[in-house]
Write a protein that holds these residues in place. Structure first.
Motif, mmCIF file in Angstrom:
data_model
loop_
_atom_site.group_PDB
_atom_site.id
_atom_site.type_symbol
_atom_site.label_atom_id
_atom_site.label_comp_id
_atom_site.label_asym_id
_atom_site.label_seq_id
_atom_site.Cartn_x
_atom_site.Cartn_y
_atom_site.Cartn_z
ATOM 1 N N LEU A 1 0.822 -1.218 0.000
ATOM 2 C CA LEU A 1 0.000 0.000 0.000
ATOM 3 C C LEU A 1 0.858 1.271 0.000
ATOM 4 O O LEU A 1 0.455 2.313 0.500
ATOM 5 C CB LEU A 1 -0.961 0.028 1.202
ATOM 6 C CG LEU A 1 -2.005 -1.070 1.268
ATOM 7 C CD1 LEU A 1 -2.825 -0.949 2.546
ATOM 8 C CD2 LEU A 1 -2.916 -1.016 0.038
ATOM 9 N N LYS B 1 3.078 2.130 1.775
ATOM 10 C CA LYS B 1 3.249 2.675 3.122
ATOM 11 C C LYS B 1 3.947 1.705 4.074
ATOM 12 O O LYS B 1 4.790 2.101 4.853
ATOM 13 C CB LYS B 1 1.878 3.060 3.688
ATOM 14 C CG LYS B 1 1.918 3.617 5.094
ATOM 15 C CD LYS B 1 0.571 4.073 5.564
ATOM 16 C CE LYS B 1 0.714 4.650 6.962
ATOM 17 N NZ LYS B 1 -0.453 5.321 7.429
ATOM 18 N N GLU C 1 -5.563 0.071 10.482
ATOM 19 C CA GLU C 1 -6.219 1.242 9.898
ATOM 20 C C GLU C 1 -6.795 0.895 8.514
ATOM 21 O O GLU C 1 -7.746 1.501 8.057
ATOM 22 C CB GLU C 1 -5.189 2.368 9.762
ATOM 23 C CG GLU C 1 -5.714 3.656 9.217
ATOM 24 C CD GLU C 1 -4.615 4.720 9.133
ATOM 25 O OE1 GLU C 1 -4.756 5.603 8.288
ATOM 26 O OE2 GLU C 1 -3.638 4.663 9.903
ATOM 27 N N TYR C 2 -6.218 -0.120 7.868
ATOM 28 C CA TYR C 2 -6.603 -0.501 6.510
ATOM 29 C C TYR C 2 -7.268 -1.868 6.412
ATOM 30 O O TYR C 2 -8.039 -2.119 5.499
ATOM 31 C CB TYR C 2 -5.372 -0.490 5.595
ATOM 32 C CG TYR C 2 -4.756 0.875 5.492
ATOM 33 C CD1 TYR C 2 -5.202 1.783 4.548
ATOM 34 C CD2 TYR C 2 -3.752 1.268 6.373
ATOM 35 C CE1 TYR C 2 -4.653 3.049 4.455
ATOM 36 C CE2 TYR C 2 -3.195 2.531 6.295
ATOM 37 C CZ TYR C 2 -3.647 3.423 5.332
ATOM 38 O OH TYR C 2 -3.113 4.678 5.262
ATOM 39 N N SER D 1 -12.452 -9.409 5.189
ATOM 40 C CA SER D 1 -11.670 -8.353 4.564
ATOM 41 C C SER D 1 -11.704 -8.444 3.037
ATOM 42 O O SER D 1 -11.788 -9.528 2.464
ATOM 43 C CB SER D 1 -10.215 -8.436 5.029
ATOM 44 O OG SER D 1 -9.416 -7.511 4.332
#
Length: 182
Positions: A115, A117, A129-130, A148
Motif C-alpha cells: 500500500l 506505506k 487502519e486498513y 476483509s
C-alpha cells in the motif's frame, strides 16, 4: 515479471520481489542455475550414513545468490516442491510439484512496500487502519480477516497476537495463493 526486484511493490495474491503468483519456474531465467541445490532426500541419506551433509542455514549465511532446496516430504502437499532462497532469506520463492509459484516471502533487506506505506519494520498494529487482522498461531502470521477485501497476504511479526504484543514490527510479508499449493 521474471527478475528479482528488491524494491517492487507488494501486491496481495499477485506479486512481490519482481515475481508473480502462478508463474512457472521455467519463466525465471535467474533460477535456472542456482549457486547451490540442496536435495532434502539426498542430504537425509548422507546423514543416515554418517556423512557430512549440506546445512541449509550455513549455506544461506554465506550465500550471495539463489539457493534451491528440493523438498522431500511424506505430505503430498509438500513432496516435490522447490524453495528458492535469495541470500540469507531476503526473498523465498516456493514452487509446487508442477513448478508453479504459489508463495513469495520477503524479509529483512527487502525494500518494497505494501500500500505504498508498510515495509519491513513498520508496526503490525498500524495495518489495522486498513485491514482487520487475525493471528494464526499455527502459521505464526497475521492474516486479513475472512470478511476483509484484502486476500492473498500475511504479515510476520513477533509470532504472537497483537493483543499479546501490540508493539511488534513487521519482519516479513507473505504473498500467496494457497489453492496452488498442490
Amino acid at each position: 515479471m521474471t527478475r528479482l526486484d528488491l524494491w517492487a511493490e507488494i501486491i496481495p495474491g499477485f506479486s512481490a520481489a519482481g515475481f508473480s503468483i502462478g508463474q512457472h519456474l521455467s519463466s525465471i531465467p535467474d533460477l535456472r542455475e542456482p549457486i547451490l541445490t540442496i536435495d532434502q532426500r539426498e542430504e537425509s541419506k548422507k546423514r543416515e550414513k554418517g556423512l557430512e551433509s549440506i546445512g541449509l542455514d550455513k549455506a544461506l549465511s554465506n550465500s550471495d545468490g539463489w539457493i534451491c532446496q528440493k523438498i522431500s516430504s511424506d505430505s503430498e502437499k509438500l513432496d516435490g516442491h522447490k524453495v528458492f532462497y535469495y541470500k540469507d532469506r531476503v526473498v523465498l520463492l516456493h514452487f509446487n510439484a508442477n513448478d508453479i509459484l504459489f508463495v513469495i516471502f520477503v524479509f529483512e533487506g527487502y525494500q518494497g512496500k505494501f500500500l505504498d506505506k508498510f515495509e519491513i519494520g513498520s508496526k503490525v498494529s498500524d495495518l489495522s487502519e486498513y485491514v482487520e487482522l487475525e493471528y494464526d498461531s499455527g502459521d505464526e502470521m497475521h492474516y486479513p480477516s475472512e470478511s476483509s477485501y484484502v486476500k492473498g497476504i500475511a504479515f510476520y511479526g513477533a509470532e504472537e497476537s497483537l493483543e499479546d504484543n501490540p508493539e511488534q514490527k513487521i519482519i516479513g510479508f507473505c504473498v500467496h495463493n494457497w489453492s496452488l499449493q498442490v
